[in-house]
Design a protein around this motif. Structure first.
Motif: not given
Length: 269
Positions: A8-17, A45-51
């Motif tokens: 879940h790379l889009d999760a808020a836990e990863f927002d900072a880094d 969000a997941v689609r754009l992050l993957a692209i």
């Protein structure tokens, strides 16, 4: 090359880094990551992050999110699946499924959204990423009811050996991650060691399900609040646990689990 079939790379836990997390994953040899949606609000969000980062994605409504979902959300998901069907980065419908562990989730609502999303996946010709928590038998019943032909991954599999075999017979691979690194996880480790070579795939479920070297005990969480964050860079070390259980080399583990992931998620090819 490693494939993290569930992060879940889009999760808020990863927002900072997030960029640093991705850089560490790639440096560790994790070149393919599948990012599943959890509700209609993060489909884009997941689609754009993957692209943006050269990864893959899945679209679906998570069982923990269905209580706040509306019937119209299924229509929005259907529209997204149709709109992006030609996108090779769209590899599955997910994360979908059933969760009978968390209190307060209506089983009937969960079943409705699960079956309807199976129908959408069947119509789209896509496999599914299944959330399995104390729900394997009901998930299997839904697959048979819909006559689902495209298989998928039983994510974070934690059922019995009989249930594992039933998923395999329906064309599914089993997802193994941080849990199998705990020596006390006897049943999961036994299944991970004994299933056929063409069954296991690797995943992190990051930021969740940390392996034992990241896990915090209750006392540690009291001293330092918050759960340890998992990330895709941990996948090769998790894979080493699978290799030890199966008597594989690390290189064999990378080759076999990546081939299994591509077999069940054909668009990863």
């Amino acid at each position: 090359m490693w494939i993290d079939t569930h992060c879940h790379l889009d999760a808020a836990e990863f927002d900072a880094d997030r960029d640093a997390v991705i850089a560490r994953a790639k440096a560790a040899g994790v070149t393919r990551i599948v990012i599943p949606a959890v509700d209609v609000h993060n489909l884009d969000a997941v689609r754009l992050l993957a692209i943006e980062h050269g990864f893959s994605y899945a679209l679906g409504i998570h069982p923990l999110c269905v209580m706040r979902a509306a019937e119209g959300d299924l229509a929005r998901l259907a529209e997204a699946l149709e709109t992006h069907h030609a996108d090779p980065r769209l590899v599955a419908v997910g994360e979908i499924g059933l969760d009978f562990f968390v209190d307060g989730l209506d089983p009937g609502v969960q079943q409705h959204f699960y079956v309807e999303q199976l129908k959408l996946a069947k119509r789209a010709g896509l496999p599914v990423l299944l959330h399995v928590r104390r729900s394997a038998d009901k998930l299997l019943a839904g697959l048979r009811r819909v006559d689902f032909p495209h298989g998928g991954i039983a994510h974070a599999f934690n059922g019995s050996e009989q249930q594992a075999q039933a998923f395999v017979e329906l064309g599914f691979k089993l997802g193994f991650g941080g849990t199998l690194t705990f020596e006390r996880a006897l049943q999961i480790r036994r299944i991970a060691a004994s299933v056929a070579d063409d069954v296991p795939v690797l995943e992190t479920d990051a930021p969740d399900i940390p392996p034992h070297w990241l896990y915090k005990t209750a006392a540690q969480r009291e001293a330092e609040p918050g759960q340890a964050r998992n990330e895709s860079a941990e996948l090769p070390r998790i894979a080493a646990s699978l290799a030890e259980l199966r008597g594989w080399t690390v290189a064999e583990t990378a080759r076999i689990t990546s081939a299994n992931a591509r077999a069940v998620l054909p668009r990863l090819r």
